[in-house]
Structures are given as structure tokens and as C-alpha cells.
Design a protein around this motif. Sequence first.
Motif, short mmCIF file in Angstrom:
data_model
loop_
_atom_site.label_atom_id
_atom_site.label_comp_id
_atom_site.label_asym_id
_atom_site.label_seq_id
_atom_site.Cartn_x
_atom_site.Cartn_y
_atom_site.Cartn_z
N HIS A 137 39.04 42.08 37.36
CA HIS A 137 39.77 42.75 38.02
C HIS A 137 40.59 41.83 38.99
N LEU A 138 39.62 41.12 39.89
CA LEU A 138 39.91 40.41 40.98
C LEU A 138 40.67 39.01 40.31
N ILE A 139 40.26 38.66 39.28
CA ILE A 139 41.17 37.54 38.76
C ILE A 139 42.56 37.64 38.26
N ALA A 140 42.50 39.02 37.73
CA ALA A 140 43.98 39.39 37.11
C ALA A 140 44.88 39.72 38.43
N THR A 141 44.32 40.16 39.45
CA THR A 141 45.04 40.62 40.93
C THR A 141 45.64 39.13 41.47
N VAL A 142 44.81 38.14 41.26
CA VAL A 142 45.09 36.84 41.92
C VAL A 142 46.10 36.12 40.97
N GLU A 143 46.07 36.48 39.67
CA GLU A 143 46.99 35.64 38.78
C GLU A 143 48.16 36.34 38.86
N LYS A 144 48.37 37.40 39.57
CA LYS A 144 49.71 38.13 39.64
C LYS A 144 50.40 37.55 40.77
#
Length: 144
Positions: A137-144
Amino acid sequence: ASGVFIGIKSYHQQAHFLRAGLEGVSFVLKSILQVIEQTTGSIRQLNVSGGFTHSQSWVQILADVTGKKVCLIQTEDASAVGAALLSMKALKVIENFSSLRSDEGTIISPLKENSAMYEKYFSVFKDLYPILKDTLHLIATVEK
């Protein structure tokens, strides 16, 4: 949805990853089943239908992972039938599902040696799932 493969070695091939995917889905289904059983009590048998039932390997994996008998029910509109049965129980039209007569389909029983192995892997899955979920979830948030 995101997923990870743990313990990859150089000899792993496509079939290993496909099986791991089926096992992962089965582990998630077991997690859901455990939550349901906390509310409803022990479940002895899983009645299943749909496209995945055409994969004998997947059905056996599901039986082995859950430790439950899996009954292949060949019915049209299985989701609607399931929803109707849940409604009937909620409305107290029926007391329990075992009171219903059903034409049993093919029953797949769990293999004890496989179930014992999967129980160990499920323990690892339960430990890793919350950590990986938060990380992905953290990775997905950073990728945005």
C-alpha cells in the motif's frame, strides 16, 4: 491487487508461479473461512461451483489448504442460490443448511500430508500478509 512471491530460486518455472498463485488465493479463502467460522461455527464441507472447478489441481489445493471436503455442485446461478440460502437462514426460514437436501456432486477430500504442509505455509502467510499489505500500500501511494 498486488502480490509477492517469496523464496524464488533459479529453478522455478512458470508452473511453480501458477501453483503459487492458486495456493495464495486458497490461503486468502482460508482466512475468510476462519472469520466466518468464528461467527457461525465449524464448517465441515465447502460447496463450490463455477469456472475454477474445472481445474482439478485448484480444487485439490483448496481442499488441502482448508482441510475441508470440497463438493463440486453443478448448478446454474450458484451465486443466486447461495444468496437465497443465506437470506432464508437470516430470516429464520431454515434453521441451518444441513437441513436442506442436496444432490451431492463430486467430493474432493483433503490429503492429510498436503494439509499438514499447507498448515505450516499458512502460518507463514498469516505472519507476512499484514506486513506485505501495508508495504505494498505504501509503495502504491509513493508511485502516485
